[in-house]
Motif scaffolding. Structure first.
Motif, PDB file in Angstrom:
ATOM      1  N   ALA A 255      21.417 -11.181 -47.931  1.00 56.23           N
ATOM      2  CA  ALA A 255      20.504 -10.683 -46.901  1.00 56.23           C
ATOM      3  C   ALA A 255      20.352 -11.706 -45.780  1.00 56.23           C
ATOM      4  O   ALA A 255      20.371 -11.363 -44.595  1.00 56.23           O
ATOM      5  N   HIS A 256      20.215 -12.982 -46.156  1.00 56.06           N
ATOM      6  CA  HIS A 256      20.051 -14.034 -45.144  1.00 56.06           C
ATOM      7  C   HIS A 256      21.317 -14.167 -44.298  1.00 56.06           C
ATOM      8  O   HIS A 256      21.242 -14.261 -43.067  1.00 56.06           O
ATOM      9  N   VAL A 257      22.483 -14.168 -44.941  1.00 53.28           N
ATOM     10  CA  VAL A 257      23.743 -14.303 -44.203  1.00 53.28           C
ATOM     11  C   VAL A 257      23.915 -13.130 -43.244  1.00 53.28           C
ATOM     12  O   VAL A 257      24.314 -13.312 -42.090  1.00 53.28           O
ATOM     13  N   GLU A 258      23.605 -11.905 -43.727  1.00 52.45           N
ATOM     14  CA  GLU A 258      23.749 -10.733 -42.878  1.00 52.45           C
ATOM     15  C   GLU A 258      22.817 -10.816 -41.672  1.00 52.45           C
ATOM     16  O   GLU A 258      23.211 -10.515 -40.536  1.00 52.45           O
ATOM     17  N   GLU A 259      21.584 -11.265 -41.886  1.00 58.37           N
ATOM     18  CA  GLU A 259      20.629 -11.377 -40.788  1.00 58.37           C
ATOM     19  C   GLU A 259      21.079 -12.423 -39.777  1.00 58.37           C
ATOM     20  O   GLU A 259      21.017 -12.222 -38.565  1.00 58.37           O
ATOM     21  N   MET A 260      21.532 -13.572 -40.284  1.00 56.80           N
ATOM     22  CA  MET A 260      21.932 -14.650 -39.383  1.00 56.80           C
ATOM     23  C   MET A 260      23.207 -14.296 -38.616  1.00 56.80           C
ATOM     24  O   MET A 260      23.376 -14.673 -37.470  1.00 56.80           O
ATOM     25  N   TYR A 261      24.108 -13.545 -39.260  1.00 57.03           N
ATOM     26  CA  TYR A 261      25.332 -13.144 -38.562  1.00 57.03           C
ATOM     27  C   TYR A 261      25.010 -12.099 -37.492  1.00 57.03           C
ATOM     28  O   TYR A 261      25.528 -12.163 -36.379  1.00 57.03           O
ATOM     29  N   THR A 262      24.161 -11.133 -37.842  1.00 57.59           N
ATOM     30  CA  THR A 262      23.795 -10.101 -36.870  1.00 57.59           C
ATOM     31  C   THR A 262      23.086 -10.707 -35.658  1.00 57.59           C
ATOM     32  O   THR A 262      23.318 -10.309 -34.523  1.00 57.59           O
ATOM     33  N   GLY A 263      22.215 -11.668 -35.917  1.00 60.01           N
ATOM     34  CA  GLY A 263      21.451 -12.271 -34.821  1.00 60.01           C
ATOM     35  C   GLY A 263      21.914 -13.673 -34.455  1.00 60.01           C
ATOM     36  O   GLY A 263      21.100 -14.508 -34.063  1.00 60.01           O
ATOM     37  N   HIS A 264      23.230 -13.943 -34.596  1.00 58.35           N
ATOM     38  CA  HIS A 264      23.706 -15.310 -34.373  1.00 58.35           C
ATOM     39  C   HIS A 264      23.468 -15.781 -32.936  1.00 58.35           C
ATOM     40  O   HIS A 264      23.247 -16.965 -32.689  1.00 58.35           O
ATOM     41  N   SER A 265      23.501 -14.838 -31.980  1.00 57.67           N
ATOM     42  CA  SER A 265      23.253 -15.233 -30.589  1.00 57.67           C
ATOM     43  C   SER A 265      21.826 -15.743 -30.417  1.00 57.67           C
ATOM     44  O   SER A 265      21.589 -16.774 -29.779  1.00 57.67           O
ATOM     45  N   LEU A 266      20.858 -15.026 -30.997  1.00 57.39           N
ATOM     46  CA  LEU A 266      19.463 -15.452 -30.896  1.00 57.39           C
ATOM     47  C   LEU A 266      19.234 -16.773 -31.630  1.00 57.39           C
ATOM     48  O   LEU A 266      18.476 -17.628 -31.169  1.00 57.39           O
ATOM     49  N   VAL A 267      19.899 -16.924 -32.761  1.00 59.57           N
ATOM     50  CA  VAL A 267      19.760 -18.179 -33.514  1.00 59.57           C
ATOM     51  C   VAL A 267      20.183 -19.357 -32.643  1.00 59.57           C
ATOM     52  O   VAL A 267      19.521 -20.404 -32.609  1.00 59.57           O
ATOM     53  N   LYS A 268      21.281 -19.191 -31.917  1.00 56.36           N
ATOM     54  CA  LYS A 268      21.778 -20.272 -31.065  1.00 56.36           C
ATOM     55  C   LYS A 268      20.904 -20.459 -29.832  1.00 56.36           C
ATOM     56  O   LYS A 268      20.626 -21.583 -29.415  1.00 56.36           O
ATOM     57  N   VAL A 269      20.476 -19.337 -29.246  1.00 60.84           N
ATOM     58  CA  VAL A 269      19.659 -19.440 -28.032  1.00 60.84           C
ATOM     59  C   VAL A 269      18.372 -20.199 -28.295  1.00 60.84           C
ATOM     60  O   VAL A 269      17.947 -21.044 -27.501  1.00 60.84           O
ATOM     61  N   PHE A 270      17.733 -19.932 -29.429  1.00 64.38           N
ATOM     62  CA  PHE A 270      16.469 -20.589 -29.739  1.00 64.38           C
ATOM     63  C   PHE A 270      16.647 -21.861 -30.558  1.00 64.38           C
ATOM     64  O   PHE A 270      15.667 -22.438 -31.034  1.00 64.38           O
ATOM     65  N   GLY A 271      17.894 -22.288 -30.724  1.00 66.92           N
ATOM     66  CA  GLY A 271      18.144 -23.557 -31.388  1.00 66.92           C
ATOM     67  C   GLY A 271      17.679 -23.591 -32.829  1.00 66.92           C
ATOM     68  O   GLY A 271      17.173 -24.627 -33.291  1.00 66.92           O
TER      69      GLY A 271
END
Length: 640
Positions: A255-271
């Motif tokens: 679940a965590h991997v799927e969430e982080m992959y789906t929202g990888h752009s936001l993860v990077k944008v917000f550091g």
């Protein structure tokens, strides 16, 4: 998302119902019971032949040893005379030992008889092997069909689950159960089912022959069985909760991997890469610990069982040797019994070594059964008895509708509303006011607690959901595309749509221009993330899909939130033309998009606090006027 630390005590909080889940898993094989009976019969014959092998081979040993003894004794004597002569010479112990053997004094080894026995043993083992191969093929077929049917059951179940179930589950967790757990279950069954049945039959068959050869030695061999059972039970009880936790941790990690992959752009944008990596590391560590404990504890089983088996082997060897010395058994019988002792302990060890696989598979089965046992949406009325509107005009009426997601948190209370055919109804209000919930109730994604919703005079609760939704087109703020061409994505809204109809819908949604600028135009292939087109372009594709379905009711939930202002104006004009004969519900935050709506509903806390046209609501200077002024920054002080 909570970290794994909070689950530290999980294995002890809820013990898995191993027995119940195991029985239910076996019940899944009911459609394959005919083939399973055939497999059982084949295995019985195969195991029977395998069990006879050592006994036949023991006869060859007796022939060789009898020939060896016979050639040492003078010819012309009978067996009894030879034994009496040995006792007369003071070799009573030797005479006792030879008394249990078949030999003829003066005759050597009968190699012809020995060869016949060896050929018979070869034929017996060959037939047993071929039958075992056939049983394995039957087992693989039955298991593959059962897992296939289980996947179909899960797929059918997912289509019957209410939206509330999926809202409460992370996508990664559901995907893990549907993929990882079913795959693990299938692999477990393939590796254990046939072997387990074979091992149990071998235990029974060997035990019968052992009692036939020597009841005393058979009882000696059985002395270690309670010890084996004790080891298996103790280790199994300690390992099972760890396997349950292992697959829980697997679901959380996925679940965590799927969430982080789906929202990888936001993860990077917000550091937040470091925080994401830390959560992954924590959950990966939890999975490692659960998996290590499960494998280590269950791994103790095999060496412990091997120790018990070796102990049994020593006891049989010692007592068997004494029985040979007393003449109660022949050397061939003892040799056969030693083989049977190994054959008896080996399947016990195999069953024990399969314990970790079986426990892991049943743990996965329980997670799959959790989905199958989930509460379904309210049952559909029978197709023949389902009510249908006499004429599809698009009149919607809500009568005293009440709804709440949680029992202690009211959302919509006693809401009444009438929307005439062809009207465009805009629904506005602050976040959490119940705007989207109202649309979800209309589509029967959720069921009303009290009151009724009527479509052209027919209660939608009495209608078939599929027929209800066929007449409603919906475009959400969150776009959804599947892997395929743009034309296929648009045509998803209407089965059998022609290319001309697809292009016409795209032009109506103002998507045709940008589609034709792509390298392959309408045949451009998109993945499920819509890579290659912008968010606004994806929105236009979904709007074109809704237009193509030609619905009686059109629902737009923030449908223009991802397009630029110019495109938004074009879509509004197209919608005015398309909505002229449709009832339209428009949920919007940008109030500029709903100025021309026939009626605007202002919702707060699940209730309609104002309704009217844009001009009338502004003139009333109420909640709508406050929203409008706040949005266009005409009176910041009033907002404060």
């Amino acid at each position: 998302m909570s970290g794994p630390g909070g689950m530290a005590g999980a294995p002890h909080q809820r013990s898995m119902d191993f027995k119940g889940s195991g029985k239910r898993l076996l019940a899944q094989f009911r459609p394959e019971r005919a083939w399973l009976v055939v497999m059982l019969l084949v295995l019985v014959v195969s195991v029977g032949l395998s069990v006879l092998g050592p006994k036949i081979l023991g006869h060859a040993t007796d022939l060789i040893f009898g020939g060896f003894i016979g050639q040492k004794l003078p010819a012309g004597l009978s067996k009894e005379q030879a034994l009496e002569g040995l006792r007369h010479d003071g070799q009573g112990g030797m005479a006792d030992m030879l008394s249990g053997m078949d030999f003829t004094p003066g005759h050597g080894i009968d190699f012809g008889a020995v060869g016949e026995v060896l050929l018979l043993v070869t034929a017996v083992y060959g037939a047993a092997g071929l039958l075992m191969l056939w049983a394995g093929r039957i087992s693989a077929r039955a298991i593959s069909n059962t897992v296939f049917q289980l996947r179909e059951q899960v797929e059918a179940k997912l289509s019957k689950l209410p939206l509330s179930y999926l809202d409460k589950q992370s996508r990664g967790e559901v995907l893990s159960r549907v993929t990882n757990d079913i795959d693990n279950l299938g692999q477990t069954l393939q590796q254990t089912l046939g072997q387990l049945v074979n091992s149990l039959l071998t235990i029974v068959g060997v035990l019968v022959v052992m009692f036939w050869i020597s009841p005393l030695l058979a009882l000696v061999a059985l002395v270690t069985v309670p010890l084996s059972a004790l080891v298996a039970t103790r280790v199994g009880k300690r390992a099972q909760p760890q396997f349950v936790q292992q697959w829980k941790s697997t679901g959380k990690l996925n679940a965590h991997v799927e969430e982080m992959y789906t929202g990888h752009s936001l993860v990077k944008v917000f550091g937040r890469q470091r925080e994401s990596a830390e959560v992954f590391a924590e959950q990966n560590e939890a999975l490692y610990k659960a998996g290590f404990k499960a494998q280590f504890i269950s791994g103790i089983m095999q060496p412990a069982m091997m120790f018990v088996a070796n102990l049994n082997y020593v006891l049989v060897a010692v007592i068997g040797g004494l029985r040979v010395a007393s003449g109660a058994l022949s050397i061939g019988d003892v040799q056969a019994f030693m083989q049977y002792s190994r054959q008896f302990s080996q399947p016990l060890t195999q069953v024990a070594s399969m314990a970790n696989l079986i426990q892991s598979g049943v743990a996965s089965a329980e997670r799959v059964f959790d989905i199958l046992d989930a509460e379904e949406q309210s049952p559909e009325p029978d197709k023949a008895r389902a009510e249908r509107p006499a004429e599809s005009r698009g009149r919607v009426e809500l009568k005293n509708v009440s709804f709440r997601y949680a029992e202690d948190k009211p959302l919509i209370e006693d809401l009444s509303l009438a929307v005439e055919p062809g009207q465009t109804v805009a629904i506005v209000g602050p976040t959490g006011a119940g705007k989207t919930t109202l649309v979800n109730l209309l589509l029967r994604f959720y069921e009303v607690r009290e009151g009724r919703i009527l479509l052209d005079g027919t209660d939608i609760a009495a209608m078939d959901r599929e027929e209800l939704r066929e007449g409603i087109g919906m475009v959400l703020q969150d776009t959804w595309l599947f892997g395929g061409t743009i034309a296929e994505n648009i045509a998803y809204g209407a089965q059998g749509a022609t290319r001309e109809q697809v292009e016409e819908a795209a032009r109506a949604a103002h998507a045709d221009r940008f589609i034709r600028t792509l390298p392959d135009g309408y045949d451009t292939v998109l993945d499920d993330e819509g890579t290659g087109v912008s968010a606004g372009e994806k929105q236009l594709i979904t709007i074109a899909r809704a237009f193509l379905s030609d619905p009686v009711i059109l629902v737009l939930d923030e449908a223009t939130s991802s397009v630029d202002t110019r495109t938004e104006v074009l879509i509004q004009r197209a919608m005015e033309r398309l909505a002229s004969e449709r009832t339209s519900f428009v949920i919007a935050h940008r109030l500029s998009t709903i100025r021309d709506a026939d009626v605007i509903l202002v919702m707060e806390n699940g209730s309609i606090v104002e309704q009217g046209t844009h001009e009338a609501l502004l003139a009333a200077d109420g909640a709508y006027a406050g929203l409008y002024k706040a949005q266009f920054a005409e009176a910041v002080a009033e907002v404060d």
